[in-house]
Scaffold this active site. Structure first.
Site, short mmCIF file in Angstrom:
data_model
loop_
_atom_site.label_atom_id
_atom_site.label_comp_id
_atom_site.label_asym_id
_atom_site.label_seq_id
_atom_site.Cartn_x
_atom_site.Cartn_y
_atom_site.Cartn_z
N ILE A 203 0.87 -1.18 0.00
CA ILE A 203 0.00 0.00 0.00
C ILE A 203 0.90 1.23 0.00
O ILE A 203 1.70 1.41 0.92
CB ILE A 203 -0.90 0.03 1.26
CG1 ILE A 203 -1.66 -1.28 1.42
CG2 ILE A 203 -1.81 1.23 1.25
CD1 ILE A 203 -2.82 -1.45 0.47
N ARG A 292 -1.60 -7.64 23.38
CA ARG A 292 -1.00 -7.17 24.62
C ARG A 292 -1.40 -5.71 24.83
O ARG A 292 -2.02 -5.11 23.95
CB ARG A 292 0.52 -7.25 24.51
CG ARG A 292 1.03 -6.42 23.34
CD ARG A 292 2.52 -6.20 23.35
NE ARG A 292 2.84 -5.03 22.54
CZ ARG A 292 3.20 -5.07 21.26
NH1 ARG A 292 3.32 -6.20 20.64
NH2 ARG A 292 3.44 -3.95 20.61
#
Lengths: 449, 82
Positions: A203, A292
């Site tokens: 991208i 996390r």
């Protein structure tokens, strides 16, 4: 609620977890390497155990030593923080086997999100848009050619066990493909222990947008909005903010719903961040998930007033999401600058003794740091000295508060990236919210010239 | 004097089993490689050996107590050295 928690980390995040534990009335155990004997997390915890010599591999990453410390201090849970063992599924399993709760998602989910190609496939199956690319690991050169033909150039070759910006190679021409494929596999094996790579369309001029999520152990998941982390140097985040200046409410709502659905399907619990790239047309594509708590979590805390770390602990203890996080609203704008012990122009690490340290304060200013005057920043760990976070009623106010806070932040004895942040904030394109992931590389390429 | 420090985190035991005699007492002569104690970590009994020959002059930990990495365990006076 847990009675005692061992914090399997160091530095500012260890202090952050310590605060959350104190607020919940939970006793704390700090672990430390010999290099961290005088660290603040050791000083402020109720108990402390030295677990090894300075090198991370021998201390903070040493599972037997960490578990042993948990046993001799008789804790009922471990908070792994970020980095180190926080996304180590094996460690989460060892905790379970030792009857110590792991404050994070289940080992299976950690494992799924850690294998980046598998995470991509599972999230795609669960309905999230992903960047066009290989279905999974690209096993050989012939498969690589097939994927390249299907996806087109330019493309990215990524290590399956990589993540966090590491183990990625760009391929712009057909000639480069096979050499890059071979090198990427060799590098991945070296760095992550597995040569497996997957491929994705590249991208161009992307922006990095990530959604913060929380899940309980009863199947409920919510998101707490997005953070924009586009300003990166060599794939490491330097500055983050919330909300994104380019995400419209409709996209936020649509993608937010997709994220919740996908994570419910895989049984996600605890805190986590779902990362997307946004292309120039405004489309969002899932790239990876971090299972996390993240470095930049304060940005979300400032705009939602939700304490993410306390929430993690309460959710791990079995509380329901609706009780831990009631109704909340998004207020204003927050920005975080990561202040590292590095030369602001060459980025060479600058460990050593801090001789003067003065943190800014005032309305809408938050500093998360384990540094102090006379502290020694050791050379063995990451270079983060402090996270400077500002909040304002709008982005303009957050920026002007950050400018003032950077001016009032004094660190002497080591070099820091404070001057770099001042430069970023002064850039008209930054103020206008116009940037992509190459912005910082361009800005720093002109430094010193 | 040479200090023997714990190379791991765990629980210190002075004897191979609860009813047995301790591996060493103050005054004992030891050889390099001789087992001085056990440190239990994650249900495994690790034998800690002396890296020098000499006389045990100090025992710095108590049986059944937790020890951290680098904790001094024994003081050994080595032959012919201070």
């Amino acid at each position: 609620m847990f009675k005692k928690i061992l914090i399997a980390n160091r530095g500012e995040i260890a202090l952050r977890i310590l605060s959350a534990c104190k607020e919940l009335g939970v006793r704390t155990v700090a672990i430390y390497s010999e290099a961290d004997r005088h660290a603040l997390h050791v000083r402020f915890a109720d108990e402390a155990v030295c677990i090894g010599p300075p090198r991370s591999a021998d201390s903070y990453l040493n599972i037997p030593h960490v578990i042993s410390a948990a046993e001799i201090t008789d804790v009922d849970a471990i908070h792994p923080g970020y980095g180190f063992l926080s996304e180590n599924a094996n460690f989460a399993e060892v905790c379970e086997a030792s009857h110590v709760a792991f404050i994070g998602p289940s080992p299976d989910v950690i494992r799924m999100m850690g294998e980046k190609d598998r995470a991509r496939a599972e999230m795609a199956a669960a309905g999230l848009p992903v960047i066009p690319g290989s279905a999974g690991v690209v096993p050989d050169e012939s498969a690589a050619k097939d994927v390249a033909a299907e996806v087109g150039l330019p493309l990215m070759i990524k290590a399956a066990e990589g993540g966090g910006g590491r183990g990625m190679r760009v391929v712009r021409t057909k000639k480069e493909l096979i050499p890059a494929f071979q090198t990427a596999r060799a590098e991945a094996e070296q760095a992550f222990g597995s040569p497996n790579v997957y491929m994705e369309k590249l991208i161009e001029h992307p922006r990095h947008i990530e959604f913060q999520v929380l899940g309980d152990r009863h199947g409920n998941v919510i998101h707490l909005g997005e953070r924009e982390c586009t300003l990166q140097r060599r794939h490491q985040k330097v500055l983050e903010e919330s909300p994104s200046t380019v995400l419209d409410p409709a996209t936020r709502e649509r993608v937010g719903k997709q994220v919740i659905e996908a994570l419910r399907k895989v049984g996600y619990s605890s805190a986590g961040t779902v990362e997307f790239l946004r292309d120039v047309t405004g489309e969002l594509y899932f790239i990876e998930m971090n299972a996390r708590i993240q470095v930049e979590h304060p940005v979300t805390e400032m705009v939602t007033q939700v304490d993410l770390v306390k929430s993690q602990i309460r959710l791990a203890a079995g509380e329901r999401l609706e009780d831990v996080v009631g109704p909340f609203e998004f207020h204003g704008h927050a920005i975080e600058c990561r202040i590292n012990a590095e030369d602001p122009e060459t980025f060479r690490p600058s460990p050593g003794r801090i001789t003067a340290f003065r943190v800014p304060g005032g309305p809408g200013v938050r500093v998360d740091t384990a540094a102090y005057a006379d502290a020694v920043i050791p050379p063995y760990y990451d270079s983060l000295v402090a996270k400077l976070v500002t909040h304002g009623r709008d982005r303009a106010e957050a920026i002007v508060r950050m400018e003032g806070a950077l001016d009032g932040f004094v660190v002497e004895g080591i070099k820091t990236t404070i001057p770099l942040h001042k430069r970023i904030l002064a850039e008209p394109d930054f103020k206008a919210g116009k940037f992509d992931t190459h912005f910082l590389d361009r800005l720093t390429a002109t430094a010193g010239k | 004097m040479h200090l023997i420090k714990s190379p791991i985190v765990g629980t210190y035991y002075s004897s191979p089993s609860p009813e047995a005699e301790p591996f060493v007492v103050v005054g004992a002569r030891v050889d390099a490689g001789q087992t001085l104690c056990i440190i239990e970590a994650m249900k495994l009994m690790n034998e800690i050996e002396s890296d020098v020959a000499g006389e045990v002059v100090q025992i710095l930990v108590e049986n059944g107590h937790p020890v951290e990495y680098g904790e001094p365990l024994f003081g050994i006076r080595t032959q012919g050295k201070k």
